[in-house]
Design a protein around this motif. Structure first.
Motif, PDB file in Angstrom:
ATOM      1  N   SER A  61       0.836  -1.204   0.000  1.00 58.91           N
ATOM      2  CA  SER A  61       0.000   0.000   0.000  1.00 58.91           C
ATOM      3  C   SER A  61       0.865   1.246   0.000  1.00 58.91           C
ATOM      4  O   SER A  61       1.980   1.257   0.530  1.00 58.91           O
ATOM      5  CB  SER A  61      -0.930   0.006   1.213  1.00 58.91           C
ATOM      6  OG  SER A  61      -0.183   0.080   2.409  1.00 58.91           O
ATOM      7  N   ARG A  62       0.345   2.281  -0.610  1.00 61.01           N
ATOM      8  CA  ARG A  62       1.044   3.557  -0.639  1.00 61.01           C
ATOM      9  C   ARG A  62       0.673   4.366   0.598  1.00 61.01           C
ATOM     10  O   ARG A  62      -0.381   4.165   1.189  1.00 61.01           O
ATOM     11  CB  ARG A  62       0.660   4.321  -1.919  1.00 61.01           C
ATOM     12  CG  ARG A  62       1.212   3.660  -3.178  1.00 61.01           C
ATOM     13  CD  ARG A  62       0.566   4.199  -4.441  1.00 61.01           C
ATOM     14  NE  ARG A  62       0.796   5.623  -4.618  1.00 61.01           N
ATOM     15  CZ  ARG A  62       1.913   6.156  -5.116  1.00 61.01           C
ATOM     16  NH1 ARG A  62       2.913   5.369  -5.466  1.00 61.01           N
ATOM     17  NH2 ARG A  62       2.027   7.457  -5.270  1.00 61.01           N
ATOM     18  N   LYS A  63       1.560   5.304   0.969  1.00 65.24           N
ATOM     19  CA  LYS A  63       1.341   6.084   2.185  1.00 65.24           C
ATOM     20  C   LYS A  63       0.933   7.514   1.846  1.00 65.24           C
ATOM     21  O   LYS A  63       1.551   8.169   1.002  1.00 65.24           O
ATOM     22  CB  LYS A  63       2.620   6.128   3.021  1.00 65.24           C
ATOM     23  CG  LYS A  63       3.027   4.798   3.621  1.00 65.24           C
ATOM     24  CD  LYS A  63       4.306   4.974   4.454  1.00 65.24           C
ATOM     25  CE  LYS A  63       4.765   3.655   5.049  1.00 65.24           C
ATOM     26  NZ  LYS A  63       6.025   3.830   5.821  1.00 65.24           N
ATOM     27  N   MET A  88     -13.444  14.168   5.199  1.00 64.15           N
ATOM     28  CA  MET A  88     -13.803  12.759   5.360  1.00 64.15           C
ATOM     29  C   MET A  88     -14.025  12.091   4.003  1.00 64.15           C
ATOM     30  O   MET A  88     -13.691  10.912   3.815  1.00 64.15           O
ATOM     31  CB  MET A  88     -15.049  12.626   6.236  1.00 64.15           C
ATOM     32  CG  MET A  88     -14.883  13.146   7.661  1.00 64.15           C
ATOM     33  SD  MET A  88     -13.499  12.407   8.550  1.00 64.15           S
ATOM     34  CE  MET A  88     -14.043  10.702   8.654  1.00 64.15           C
ATOM     35  N   GLN A  89     -14.565  12.835   3.037  1.00 58.32           N
ATOM     36  CA  GLN A  89     -14.748  12.293   1.695  1.00 58.32           C
ATOM     37  C   GLN A  89     -13.402  12.015   1.026  1.00 58.32           C
ATOM     38  O   GLN A  89     -13.237  11.001   0.341  1.00 58.32           O
ATOM     39  CB  GLN A  89     -15.575  13.260   0.845  1.00 58.32           C
ATOM     40  CG  GLN A  89     -17.027  13.365   1.265  1.00 58.32           C
ATOM     41  CD  GLN A  89     -17.778  14.446   0.507  1.00 58.32           C
ATOM     42  OE1 GLN A  89     -17.240  15.111  -0.377  1.00 58.32           O
ATOM     43  NE2 GLN A  89     -19.043  14.633   0.855  1.00 58.32           N
ATOM     44  N   LEU A  90     -12.444  12.900   1.235  1.00 61.15           N
ATOM     45  CA  LEU A  90     -11.112  12.694   0.655  1.00 61.15           C
ATOM     46  C   LEU A  90     -10.431  11.481   1.285  1.00 61.15           C
ATOM     47  O   LEU A  90      -9.791  10.680   0.589  1.00 61.15           O
ATOM     48  CB  LEU A  90     -10.255  13.947   0.858  1.00 61.15           C
ATOM     49  CG  LEU A  90     -10.679  15.190   0.066  1.00 61.15           C
ATOM     50  CD1 LEU A  90      -9.850  16.396   0.478  1.00 61.15           C
ATOM     51  CD2 LEU A  90     -10.540  14.944  -1.436  1.00 61.15           C
ATOM     52  N   ILE A  91     -10.546  11.359   2.598  1.00 56.52           N
ATOM     53  CA  ILE A  91      -9.960  10.205   3.290  1.00 56.52           C
ATOM     54  C   ILE A  91     -10.572   8.907   2.766  1.00 56.52           C
ATOM     55  O   ILE A  91      -9.865   7.933   2.471  1.00 56.52           O
ATOM     56  CB  ILE A  91     -10.162  10.341   4.817  1.00 56.52           C
ATOM     57  CG1 ILE A  91      -9.253  11.453   5.367  1.00 56.52           C
ATOM     58  CG2 ILE A  91      -9.867   9.012   5.526  1.00 56.52           C
ATOM     59  CD1 ILE A  91      -9.510  11.807   6.826  1.00 56.52           C
ATOM     60  N   ASP A 126      -6.614   1.935  -1.240  1.00 51.55           N
ATOM     61  CA  ASP A 126      -5.687   1.176  -0.403  1.00 51.55           C
ATOM     62  C   ASP A 126      -4.478   1.985   0.067  1.00 51.55           C
ATOM     63  O   ASP A 126      -3.384   1.447   0.213  1.00 51.55           O
ATOM     64  CB  ASP A 126      -5.216  -0.086  -1.144  1.00 51.55           C
ATOM     65  CG  ASP A 126      -4.670  -1.141  -0.184  1.00 51.55           C
ATOM     66  OD1 ASP A 126      -5.152  -1.192   0.963  1.00 51.55           O
ATOM     67  OD2 ASP A 126      -3.759  -1.892  -0.575  1.00 51.55           O
ATOM     68  N   TYR A 127      -4.683   3.266   0.326  1.00 57.54           N
ATOM     69  CA  TYR A 127      -3.612   4.090   0.906  1.00 57.54           C
ATOM     70  C   TYR A 127      -3.597   3.908   2.419  1.00 57.54           C
ATOM     71  O   TYR A 127      -4.647   3.815   3.058  1.00 57.54           O
ATOM     72  CB  TYR A 127      -3.827   5.569   0.586  1.00 57.54           C
ATOM     73  CG  TYR A 127      -3.302   5.995  -0.757  1.00 57.54           C
ATOM     74  CD1 TYR A 127      -2.097   6.687  -0.880  1.00 57.54           C
ATOM     75  CD2 TYR A 127      -4.011   5.711  -1.929  1.00 57.54           C
ATOM     76  CE1 TYR A 127      -1.615   7.087  -2.118  1.00 57.54           C
ATOM     77  CE2 TYR A 127      -3.542   6.104  -3.173  1.00 57.54           C
ATOM     78  CZ  TYR A 127      -2.345   6.790  -3.256  1.00 57.54           C
ATOM     79  OH  TYR A 127      -1.877   7.176  -4.493  1.00 57.54           O
ATOM     80  N   GLU A 128      -2.397   3.864   2.973  1.00 57.85           N
ATOM     81  CA  GLU A 128      -2.213   3.884   4.421  1.00 57.85           C
ATOM     82  C   GLU A 128      -2.123   5.353   4.825  1.00 57.85           C
ATOM     83  O   GLU A 128      -1.220   6.068   4.392  1.00 57.85           O
ATOM     84  CB  GLU A 128      -0.924   3.143   4.776  1.00 57.85           C
ATOM     85  CG  GLU A 128      -0.610   3.073   6.238  1.00 57.85           C
ATOM     86  CD  GLU A 128       0.732   2.394   6.483  1.00 57.85           C
ATOM     87  OE1 GLU A 128       1.452   2.853   7.393  1.00 57.85           O
ATOM     88  OE2 GLU A 128       1.060   1.434   5.757  1.00 57.85           O
ATOM     89  N   GLY A 152      -9.331   3.589  10.963  1.00 52.96           N
ATOM     90  CA  GLY A 152      -8.013   3.081  10.586  1.00 52.96           C
ATOM     91  C   GLY A 152      -7.013   4.124  10.142  1.00 52.96           C
ATOM     92  O   GLY A 152      -6.011   3.793   9.490  1.00 52.96           O
ATOM     93  N   VAL A 153      -7.245   5.377  10.500  1.00 50.47           N
ATOM     94  CA  VAL A 153      -6.312   6.455  10.156  1.00 50.47           C
ATOM     95  C   VAL A 153      -5.472   6.794  11.389  1.00 50.47           C
ATOM     96  O   VAL A 153      -6.013   6.998  12.481  1.00 50.47           O
ATOM     97  CB  VAL A 153      -7.060   7.713   9.666  1.00 50.47           C
ATOM     98  CG1 VAL A 153      -6.096   8.883   9.452  1.00 50.47           C
ATOM     99  CG2 VAL A 153      -7.823   7.404   8.379  1.00 50.47           C
TER     100      VAL A 153
END
Length: 410
Positions: free
Chosen positions: A2-4, A25-28, A35-37, A57-58
């Motif tokens: 996954s990308r960060k 929240m929409q961007l997150i 699948d971004y961390e 999970g953020v």
């Protein structure tokens, strides 16, 4: 693997308090679908209204201004993408990101154009028409510089895309139109919500830390509500919003039917009980969350051209757009008292959301754009000489001022 993604937030997101919080929240969500961390960092203190990002999970991290501790933090994190929440965070941390993670893609989320909002506010104060002399203010110089220093800037409104390309001549390759994004709303949603007879008052809602919202409520109290009460003497105007100060609460007058309620735990719960939403905004920028909340709850709305900006396109509004206080009041009364008109208008907004603000229309394209730019990053930066020039000159002063403050604080 996954990308960060590192998001540097101006504030911690409060989706129940503001449209900016909902937007974040929409961007997150969009990055998580890819699948971004995600790590969210901010210098601000957390309020009780802040969303607990750990629940989705953020990772949450508190960071300091003018501190080399951020350098150690970002080197250890080594993100692929860094997103700045508003241009001020880019000014504060952009040079540190570029210095310690030069290969990270830098994205600016403007939320709205601050220079546009500020210029319109000043024109209102001066009681004159808004023009380029108000738009090209000192905030604009900082904001446009920030746009050039970033690899991609997210613009929430079509109107602001036009302003940036036509008035500021910003290359459109640096900009990406990414408005609010919503799930599809079934066309018969209105039939499942309270009917005309079950709704009993006028409502407006908005975070009172945001200046345009307080100005709109003051304008409503002084210039519009008395006109409505003349025609509907027993009507009530309910005011909701987070962070209501003393000057807001002092507007409360139950005898006049002007009720200041303060924070609403749920905008939907409030709006589905309301017959008409009023949003008499006299200045501002971006997209207005209160109007989208009204649309989603099938609550017809009367707003101004500022409030409607960037929302309806070629579609019919879910109510009326009026700038004159007398016309605004008349339309509000007409909507409130005419069932057939009210039912007609409440249906219009659903097409606006489904056709112009659908998640499906934007999420995949945005993530693909981010990946494409990441691959072409060196070439892209080479072609953005203005951005490199601004990095060389503008941020040197920011950098060394920050280092001086850090040394002074030791």
């Amino acid at each position: 693997m996954s990308r960060k993604l590192l998001i540097i937030g101006f504030v911690w997101p409060e989706p129940k308090s503001s449209a900016a919080g909902s937007r974040m929240m929409q961007l997150i969500e969009t990055f998580q679908l890819a699948d971004y961390e995600i790590t969210f960092a901010s210098t601000s203190s957390r309020s009780n209204n802040a969303f607990n990002l750990k629940d989705i999970g953020v990772t949450q991290v508190s960071i300091e201004l003018n501190s080399s501790s951020f350098d150690d933090f970002i080197k250890a994190l080594n993100p692929n993408v860094v997103m700045f929440d508003r241009f001020m965070t880019e000014e504060q941390f952009g040079w540190r990101v570029a210095e310690h993670c030069p290969d990270a893609l830098r994205i600016l989320d403007t939320e709205d154009l601050h220079c546009l909002r500020k210029g319109r506010h000043q024109a209102l104060k001066d009681n004159t028409d808004f023009n380029k002399s108000y738009l090209f203010n000192d905030t604009a110089k900082r904001e446009i510089a920030s746009i050039y220093r970033c690899d991609l800037t997210l613009i929430i409104s079509e109107a602001e895309m036009d302003i940036l390309s036509e008035d500021f001549k910003v290359d459109e390759s640096l900009l990406f139109y990414l408005p609010f994004m919503f799930d599809y709303i079934p066309s018969d949603t209105y039939s499942e919500l309270p009917a005309f007879e079950e709704r009993n008052y006028f409502t407006t809602i908005g975070n009172f830390l945001h200046e345009p919202n307080f100005d709109a409520v003051l304008h409503l109290k002084k210039n519009i509500w008395p006109l409505i009460r003349q025609q509907i003497p027993d009507s009530q105007m309910h005011i909701y919003g987070a962070y209501a100060s003393l000057k807001v609460n002092q507007l409360h007058n139950s005898k006049e039917g002007f009720i200041v309620n303060g924070f609403a735990e749920s905008a939907s719960a409030v709006l589905k009980k309301s017959r008409v939403c009023l949003a008499p905004l006299q200045f501002g920028a971006g997209l207005k969350g209160k109007i989208f909340d009204a649309i989603k709850n099938c609550t017809p709305c009367v707003t101004t051209s500022i409030g409607a900006e960037g929302i309806y396109g070629n579609y019919q509004p879910n109510g009326f757009i009026e700038n004159n206080p007398h016309a605004f009041a008349d339309r509000a009364v007409e909507l409130y008292t005419t069932k057939v008109l009210w039912q007609e208008k409440q249906k219009f907004g659903l097409d606006v959301i489904n056709e112009r603000f659908s998640k499906r229309a934007f999420q995949e394209v945005f993530i693909k754009t981010v990946l494409d730019i990441s691959i072409e990053l060196y070439e892209r930066r080479l072609n953005n000489f203005t951005g490199q020039m601004l990095f060389h000159h503008s941020l040197q002063s920011t950098k060394f001022m920050s280092k001086w403050i850090e040394a002074k604080n030791k």
